[in-house]
Write a protein that holds these residues in place. Structure first.
Motif, short mmCIF file in Angstrom:
data_model
loop_
_atom_site.label_atom_id
_atom_site.label_comp_id
_atom_site.label_asym_id
_atom_site.label_seq_id
_atom_site.Cartn_x
_atom_site.Cartn_y
_atom_site.Cartn_z
N GLY A 455 -3.11 -14.89 7.30
CA GLY A 455 -2.88 -14.15 6.05
C GLY A 455 -1.89 -14.88 5.18
N GLY A 456 -1.13 -14.11 4.37
CA GLY A 456 -0.13 -14.73 3.49
C GLY A 456 1.18 -14.93 4.24
N LEU A 457 2.09 -15.64 3.62
CA LEU A 457 3.41 -15.84 4.25
C LEU A 457 4.20 -14.54 4.26
CD1 LEU A 457 4.75 -19.30 3.02
CD2 LEU A 457 3.76 -18.68 5.23
N THR A 574 3.72 -7.99 7.21
CA THR A 574 3.39 -7.89 5.80
C THR A 574 4.59 -7.42 5.00
OG1 THR A 574 2.19 -6.59 4.15
CG2 THR A 574 2.22 -5.68 6.35
N ILE A 575 4.89 -8.17 3.95
CA ILE A 575 5.98 -7.73 3.08
C ILE A 575 5.61 -6.43 2.39
CG2 ILE A 575 6.95 -10.02 2.64
CD1 ILE A 575 5.48 -9.93 -0.09
N ASP A 576 4.30 -6.14 2.32
CA ASP A 576 3.85 -4.95 1.59
C ASP A 576 4.17 -3.65 2.33
OD1 ASP A 576 2.82 -6.88 0.01
OD2 ASP A 576 0.71 -6.38 0.31
N ASN A 577 4.47 -3.73 3.63
CA ASN A 577 4.78 -2.55 4.44
C ASN A 577 3.64 -1.54 4.45
OD1 ASN A 577 6.55 -1.12 6.10
ND2 ASN A 577 7.39 0.08 4.42
N MET A 619 5.04 -7.90 -5.49
CA MET A 619 3.82 -7.85 -4.68
C MET A 619 3.56 -6.45 -4.14
SD MET A 619 3.35 -11.33 -2.56
CE MET A 619 2.74 -12.81 -3.34
N GLY A 620 2.38 -6.27 -3.64
CA GLY A 620 1.95 -4.99 -3.11
C GLY A 620 0.59 -4.67 -3.68
N ARG A 621 -0.46 -5.22 -3.02
CA ARG A 621 -1.77 -5.03 -3.65
C ARG A 621 -2.34 -3.66 -3.39
NH1 ARG A 621 -4.65 -9.92 -1.32
NH2 ARG A 621 -4.00 -9.92 0.84
N ALA A 674 4.33 -2.82 -9.56
CA ALA A 674 3.68 -3.38 -8.36
C ALA A 674 2.37 -4.02 -8.78
CB ALA A 674 3.43 -2.26 -7.36
N GLU A 675 2.03 -5.14 -8.15
CA GLU A 675 0.86 -5.91 -8.60
C GLU A 675 -0.45 -5.11 -8.57
OE1 GLU A 675 0.13 -8.28 -4.36
OE2 GLU A 675 -0.48 -9.21 -6.22
N GLY A 676 -0.53 -4.12 -7.68
CA GLY A 676 -1.77 -3.35 -7.59
C GLY A 676 -1.88 -2.25 -8.63
N ILE A 729 9.72 -14.04 -3.23
CA ILE A 729 10.21 -12.98 -2.32
C ILE A 729 9.59 -13.05 -0.94
CG2 ILE A 729 10.72 -11.44 -4.26
CD1 ILE A 729 8.43 -9.66 -3.23
N ARG A 730 8.54 -13.87 -0.79
CA ARG A 730 7.97 -13.92 0.56
C ARG A 730 8.13 -15.29 1.23
NH1 ARG A 730 1.32 -13.85 0.08
NH2 ARG A 730 1.24 -16.10 0.12
N ALA A 731 8.63 -16.27 0.48
CA ALA A 731 8.76 -17.61 1.07
C ALA A 731 10.15 -17.83 1.65
CB ALA A 731 8.45 -18.67 0.03
O1 LIG Z 1 -1.57 -15.53 -2.65
P1 LIG Z 1 -2.02 -14.97 -1.38
O2 LIG Z 1 -1.65 -15.75 -0.20
O3 LIG Z 1 -3.45 -14.60 -1.39
O4 LIG Z 1 -1.22 -13.62 -1.12
C1 LIG Z 1 -1.08 -12.59 -2.02
C2 LIG Z 1 -1.04 -11.28 -1.29
O5 LIG Z 1 -0.34 -11.33 -0.07
C3 LIG Z 1 0.53 -10.25 0.07
O6 LIG Z 1 1.82 -10.72 -0.09
C4 LIG Z 1 0.50 -9.63 1.44
O7 LIG Z 1 -0.66 -8.95 1.68
C5 LIG Z 1 0.11 -9.29 -1.05
O8 LIG Z 1 1.14 -8.49 -1.53
C6 LIG Z 1 -0.41 -10.23 -2.09
O9 LIG Z 1 -1.33 -9.62 -2.93
#
Ligand SMILES: O=P(O)(O)OC[C@H]1O[C@](O)(CO)[C@@H](O)[C@@H]1O
Ligand SMILES: Nc1ncnc2c1ncn2[C@@H]1O[C@H](COP(=O)(O)OP(=O)(O)OP(=O)(O)O)[C@@H](O)[C@H]1O
Ligand SMILES: [Mg+2]
Length: 804
Positions: A455-457, A574-577, A619-621, A674-676, A729-731
């Motif tokens: 998944g993502g970082l 997941t940073i999104d919790n 973030m937070g989709r 939030a991004e979503g 915020i996630r790296a």
């Molecule tokens: O750019 P990437 O790696 O697709 O990740 C983006 C997504 O990963 C997350 O950080 C974790 O699910 C989401 O909040 C975000 O939409």
């Protein structure tokens, strides 16, 4: 039991001498009270006139053009006759709601960490009052004079608490708020004038440490304090301090009762030592650990780089957890699992000698879960019988269980109520306690363990990898590998698996990212299985979000089908919790911490510009947890937008007209989105990433553009700045709180695999660590409940109205 409850009956307001004011903390359940507490008096209820506090917390109808909109809506006190029916509860806590004090059911008093009241370790329910706003209030805000005092030593967060008390008092309509300078001493020292407090005064005090009011130890007698309070006309006293301060607060409360004063004394426990009973933690503790960790890191670097190699080696071992160091002392007595930490080789052979013959089991951790479907408990079929109680030393008894839900809602309309049936019946749902078992399923020397991150970082990935490797080595596992770049590493022949050892992972937690790399998409489950069989993997640790866990569960099922003796254990990342049933996922706290820094920049930009508006996208989709928590933490957000709560940009109740109002009244504004959120306003991209996740439109850019257009259109100057810190915020590296979470999750993942569980994931639930069956936690994304107290707290902090 009800006779003991401090009930506010219809048409009644409780009197000061017989109510919550007497016993701010009461315990109920099975007729048993926690030791050291005085017996509860049956409250005498006095009839006074009915007062219903009508507050509109989620759906106020607001006229933004009215400068007094705040006092007219969410904060107005509109008393009515009679007690409101259940249907009328909106955002209030029902007085009869209770929270369970202890959540673990120990099956034996010798199970690790068991806190049993009797030798039989009987499960005893002990309930405490739920905090939060009540629909009926006792004090008339316009008659209140509130004082705040901070005593004892300093503690990070004192100013945050002072600030929020003042803001909340103002929201109630309290006008007279003062600070008592330099602790209790301020009550008697005539040279110290009380400090008038208001939102304006406290707006930015949380940006510095210390206490705006100053602190002190010692001071006047209780009767001098109460004399001074009477003289000043104080009717509410908020006391921030540790155990000494609270002893003082309680004596003041009792003296007020004796003098029959209508005064509320409320403490807020403050101590970096975290030494106050019954609480998960006190404020300031996390920050203190964070700072302490920096000191340890400096000590580590000094030792390694400057001192002799011998000292350096020693601190290499102790880095991360200083307790490891003390365990290296030859005189330190260790027992059971604890000894495993020290006596590496001896312990692994000890473990082997008690190997059980139970099979690797499917995920079946939830018991008696009405809404989650019934499932079986794990049964163990030990070769040499079950060990006697005396034999448990530091191990978790397999039959220990943890309660999933801890609030007993008295009504389905109480704020944030999560009821299973309309009557809100209290349903016990138990999950398995995580941790080391005395009997293990795998022989360590036969294990080949693999770790994969997908998944993502997320901050903390390296901390978890590190701890899994260290714990595996403690068990005696020699073959540990990392699968590079997520599931893709199972199929891509150009990617060699990475041998892992304590040496390799020793310092990886000092950087963000993942040592192993991550990816989305990848091979099919059967390809993954073929590769696992080929490599001889018997334990697979899978770090990832919902997609990764769906994959892990499919791998576990395929292993079962192929009758492979493999443990598949997840660690939710997941940073999104947004993973169900857990208090939080690792990385989330760090993401909030970092997001808060971005918000602070946006605030400074906005505040320093003429009619400045700062917009921050986080973030937070599929859930708005980061945006909500970062808004709360920063105290600098005027508008927080999450996908769970609909909003309009335009129109009389839209965001843009509220922004105009904020510029007119405050001069600047900060928006966190939030991004979503607000995807309905954006054109669909109709694209997905390699894992099939839908690619979202950029709501931050959209808000920025619409805001600029709007203000240009009405000829009103506005300087809009947009900050998108999403990848920053996630790296980053995990903070101390996530570092601890990751460490414990990593350890428990290994314990779970060795105990013979598969198809499980490790989580923290009600502050304790548990094993969940994977499908239960990924059935759907966890989202912010707009009726939850947390969202309401966020609204209280931002002061924003509804935008529909
Ligand atoms: O750019 P990437 O790696 O697709 O990740 C983006 C997504 O990963 C997350 O950080 C974790 O699910 C989401 O909040 C975000 O939409
Ligand atoms: N239903 C599924 N079954 C099997 N594998 C899956 C499933 N969903 C996703 N995966 C796999 O899991 C991996 C990670 O999934 P995804 O990219 O959705 O990230 P995630 O684990 O949800 O983490 P993040 O929180 O960063 O989105 C990918 O390699 C993907 O192929
Ligand atoms: Mg996902």
């Amino acid at each position: 039991m009800d006779a003991l409850l401090p009930m506010i009956k219809p048409g009644l307001v409780h009197s000061p001498s017989s109510t919550l004011l007497d016993h701010p903390l009461l315990f109920f359940g099975s007729g048993r009270m926690v030791k050291n507490l005085n017996p509860i008096r049956i409250p005498k209820i006095t009839k006074v006139k009915a007062e219903a506090h009508k507050q509109v917390s989620t759906a106020p109808s607001i006229d933004f053009s009215d400068p007094d909109w705040k006092s007219k809506t969410s904060v107005s006190l509109d008393f009515a006759e009679g007690y409101p029916s259940d249907e009328e509860w909106h955002g209030y806590i029902n007085n009869n709601d209770r929270v369970l004090l202890k959540v673990i059911r120990y099956s034996s008093s010798t199970s690790a960490g068991a806190e049993c009241i009797d030798p039989g370790c009987t499960w005893v329910e002990q309930w405490v009052h739920r905090a939060g706003p009540r629909e009926k209030i006792y004090f008339k805000p316009e008659e209140v004079k509130a004082a705040i005092v901070t005593c004892g030593g300093l503690c990070p967060g004192l100013n945050d608490v002072i600030r929020q008390i003042v803001i909340t008092l103002e929201i109630y309509g309290v006008k007279k708020i003062v600070g008592i300078p330099f602790g209790y001493r301020g009550f008697s020292d005539k040279s110290l004038a009380e400090m008038p407090l208001s939102r304006k005064v406290v707006q930015n005090i949380h940006l510095s440490g210390g206490s705006l009011l100053g602190v002190s130890r010692g001071g006047p007698s209780v009767s001098e304090i109460v004399d001074s309070m009477e003289e000043r006309g104080i009717t509410m006293l908020f006391v921030l301090g540790g155990n000494g301060t609270h002893a003082g607060a309680n004596a003041i409360h009792e003296e007020c009762n004796k003098r029959r004063l209508k005064v509320a004394i409320v403490g807020v426990p403050k101590t970096i030592d975290n030494d106050i009973l019954l609480m998960d933690k006190t404020f300031g503790f996390d920050t203190a650990v964070e700072e302490a960790q920096r000191a340890i890191n400096s000590a580590y670097i000094e030792d390694v780089l400057i001192n002799s190699p011998g000292v350096g080696e020693n601190s290499t071992l102790s880095s991360g957890y200083i307790t490891v160091d003390s365990r290296q002392s030859p005189n330190h007595k260790l027992s059971g699992w604890a000894s495993v930490f020290r006596l590496n080789t001896v312990s692994s052979s000890k473990i082997v000698s008690i190997l059980s013959v139970c099979a690797v089991r499917g995920g079946s951790g939830l018991e008696g879960a009405k809404e989650l479907g019934s499932s079986t408990s794990v049964s163990l079929d030990f070769a040499e019988g079950y060990p006697s109680d005396e034999e448990w030393h530091g191990y978790i008894n397999n039959n220990d269980r943890l309660l999933l839900k801890v609030i007993r809602y008295s009504s389905s309309t109480s704020a944030g109520a999560e009821c299973i049936d309309p009557d809100c019946t209290w349903v016990e749902q138990w999950v398995h306690r995580a941790g080391p078992r005395e009997k293990i399923y795998f022989k360590p020397e036969e294990v080949k363990a693999a770790i994969v991150t997908c998944g993502g970082l997320c901050p903390g990935l390296n901390d978890v990898i590190r701890q899994i490797v260290i714990t595996l080595e403690i068990y005696g596992v020699k073959k540990i590998v990392g699968i590079p770049f997520g599931y893709r590493g199972f199929s891509d022949k150009s990617l060699a698996e990475m041998p892992l050892s304590r040496k390799v992972v020793q310092n990886i937690h000092l950087s963000g990212g993942s040592l192993l790399g991550v990816s989305r998409g990848g091979p099919s489950v059967s390809e993954i299985l073929d590769s696992m069989e080929e490599r001889g993997i018997t334990m697979l640790f899978v770090l990832g979000g919902n997609g990764t866990h769906a994959g892990a569960n499919a791998i576990h099922e395929e292993c079962n089908k192929r009758r492979l003796k493999v443990a598949v254990v997840g660690v939710p990342k997941t940073i999104d919790n947004d993973i169900l049933l857990m208090d939080k996922t690792f990385g989330f706290d760090t993401a909030v911490e970092e997001a808060q820094r971005a918000i602070n920049s946006a605030y400074i930009e906005a505040h320093s510009a003429y009619h400045g508006i700062g917009v921050v996208k986080l973030m937070g989709r599929s859930s708005g947890f980061i945006a909500m928590q970062a808004s709360l933490a920063s105290g600098q957000i005027d508008i927080c937008l999450i996908l769970e709560v609909p909003f309009n940009l335009h129109g009389p109740h839209g965001i843009l007209s509220h922004l105009k109002y904020l510029l007119e009244t405050k001069g600047s504004a900060v928006v966190c989105v939030a991004e979503g959120a607000g995807q309905v306003f954006l054109e669909k991209i109709n694209a997905a990433d390699a894992s099939g996740n839908i690619i979202l439109g950029d709501i931050g850019v959209h808000i920025q553009q619409e805001t600029k257009k709007y203000f240009k259109g009405i000829g009103f100057p506005a300087d809009v700045k947009y900050i998108d810190p999403t990848y920053m915020i996630r790296a980053c590296r995990a903070n101390a709180s996530d570092g601890i979470l990751c460490t414990v999750l990593g350890q428990n993942a290994v314990h779970g695999a060795f105990a013979g569980y598969s198809g499980i994931t490790v989580g923290i639930c009600n502050t304790h660590f548990v094993y969940f069956p994977i499908p239960e936690v990924i059935a759907q994304p966890k989202v912010v409940d707009p009726n939850s107290r947390m969202w309401h707290r966020c609204l209280t902090s931002t002061g924003q109205p509804d935008f529909v």
